[in-house]
Write an enzyme that holds these catalytic residues in place. Structure first.
Site, PDB file in Angstrom:
ATOM      1  N   GLY A   8      25.238  15.257 -16.788  1.00 53.79           N
ATOM      2  CA  GLY A   8      25.535  14.805 -15.503  1.00 53.79           C
ATOM      3  C   GLY A   8      27.031  14.309 -15.365  1.00 53.79           C
ATOM      4  N   ILE A  12      29.252  21.232 -13.879  1.00 56.07           N
ATOM      5  CA  ILE A  12      28.237  21.413 -12.811  1.00 56.07           C
ATOM      6  C   ILE A  12      27.418  20.109 -12.584  1.00 56.07           C
ATOM      7  CG2 ILE A  12      26.230  22.788 -12.111  1.00 56.07           C
ATOM      8  CD1 ILE A  12      27.484  25.058 -13.760  1.00 56.07           C
ATOM      9  N   TYR A 163      25.588  32.524 -27.271  1.00 54.33           N
ATOM     10  CA  TYR A 163      25.319  32.017 -26.067  1.00 54.33           C
ATOM     11  C   TYR A 163      24.156  32.488 -25.219  1.00 54.33           C
ATOM     12  CZ  TYR A 163      25.969  29.867 -21.536  1.00 54.33           C
ATOM     13  OH  TYR A 163      25.796  29.286 -20.216  1.00 54.33           O
TER      14      TYR A 163
END
Length: 329
Positions: A8, A12, A163
């Protein structure tokens, strides 16, 4: 709604926190940037963080193409082990709502049509073709040129790098959790997210960040291949709104539902470089012909499912978003 936002404090995730507060929710930030103990791989701290939580928005991840397979173990540890620990703790705490930061990289190459064989799926591009400047994949059946199109959520997964493999594994883990707990899981498959607070000057930063850093140094943005690679650049504030919309949605219990999260308007990498150069009043981009093995040529999304089922739509235009990103310090 009290929402635990892993990652957080990140690019993003911090925008998701802002969007949650703006909609009257209570975000709980869980991020190693704020506290080194807040690692999603730590069962005890995750379990404590879930106290009193109604839902989880899982943004924490190691992102980007990275360094081939040299950092594969780190990617798997942070992305997949971390997700497994989080889901296990959610099951123990009775938290039954999850929104996952997914990615378009699970598709590999995008959707292509051949004039003879209709929809086809080309394999990974060969190094010798890229070195010779042959960047566009050809039909694997007849060798003809292909036309790129929009990829939908039902396209087969075909991760092309470490990834990408970890992002697909995250979805599988979340789907298994949903089935076993009757929880609700949504994966927002982000396309190329850009905007304020992007990480910069690391192997894991996005292309928009690399271009802006070059402009700040007074250098032209270096565009790989021929610059004609098609992507969908979606602004981070729109992605944050998509997360809040997904958290508030009536999701189907016992399953994971993926949604492409994109602007719906494809642009080339060169388009992005030129837009940033113009907005910054900097030097014109340099098309280098360089390439990276593992990169895909074209990947653009059909995001109509997210719009139709959840009522989300992007608000920040490409022109507005790139101008803001270029000029904001």
């Amino acid at each position: 709604m009290r929402v635990l936002v892993t990652g957080g404090a990140g690019f993003i995730g911090s925008h998701v926190v802002d969007a949650l507060r703006a909609r009257g929710h209570e975000p709980v930030v869980y991020d190693v940037r704020d506290d080194p103990r807040h690692d999603v791989r730590d069962p005890g701290t995750v379990a404590r963080a879930l106290t009193g939580v109604d839902a989880v928005c899982h943004q924490a991840a190691q992102v980007g193409l990275g360094n081939g397979v040299a950092d594969a173990a780190e990617y798997v540890s942070r992305n997949d082990l971390g997700t497994a620990v989080l889901l296990s703790a959610m099951a123990g705490a009775g938290v039954d709502r999850l929104v996952l930061a997914g990615s378009m990289v699970v598709y590999g190459e995008g959707r292509y049509t051949c004039p003879v064989h209709d929809v086809v799926r080309p394999g990974p591009r060969a190094g010798h073709d890229l070195a010779a400047g042959r960047f566009d994949p050809l039909c694997p059946l007849c060798g003809r040129e292909l036309t790129p199109g929009l990829v939908a959520e039902d396209a087969p997964a075909d991760p092309r790098n470490v990834y990408a493999a970890t992002k697909l594994a995250q979805e599988h883990l979340a789907a298994a959790w949903a089935r076993s707990t009757d929880g609700t899981a949504i994966s927002l498959r982000y396309h190329n997210v850009y905007g304020p607070r992007m990480p910069r000057d690391t192997p894991y930063a996005g292309v928009a960040s690399f271009f802006r850093s070059a402009l700040e140094r007074g250098e032209p943005p270096r565009v790989f291949e021929d610059g004609r690679q098609r992507r969908d650049f979606v602004h981070v504030r729109d992605v944050a709104t998509a997360n809040v919309t997904a958290l508030e949605a009536e999701a189907r219990p016992g399953t994971l539902t993926p949604y492409n999260t994109a602007s719906g308007t494809p642009h080339t990498i060169a388009d992005l470089a030129h837009a940033l150069s113009t907005a910054y009043d900097g030097p014109a981009p340099l098309i280098t012909g360089e390439y990276r093995l593992g990169d895909v040529r074209h990947i653009t999304a059909d995001s109509s499912r997210l719009r139709a089922e959840l009522g989300w739509k992007p608000e920040v235009s490409f022109l507005e978003g790139t101008h803001e990103f270029a000029r904001r310090r």
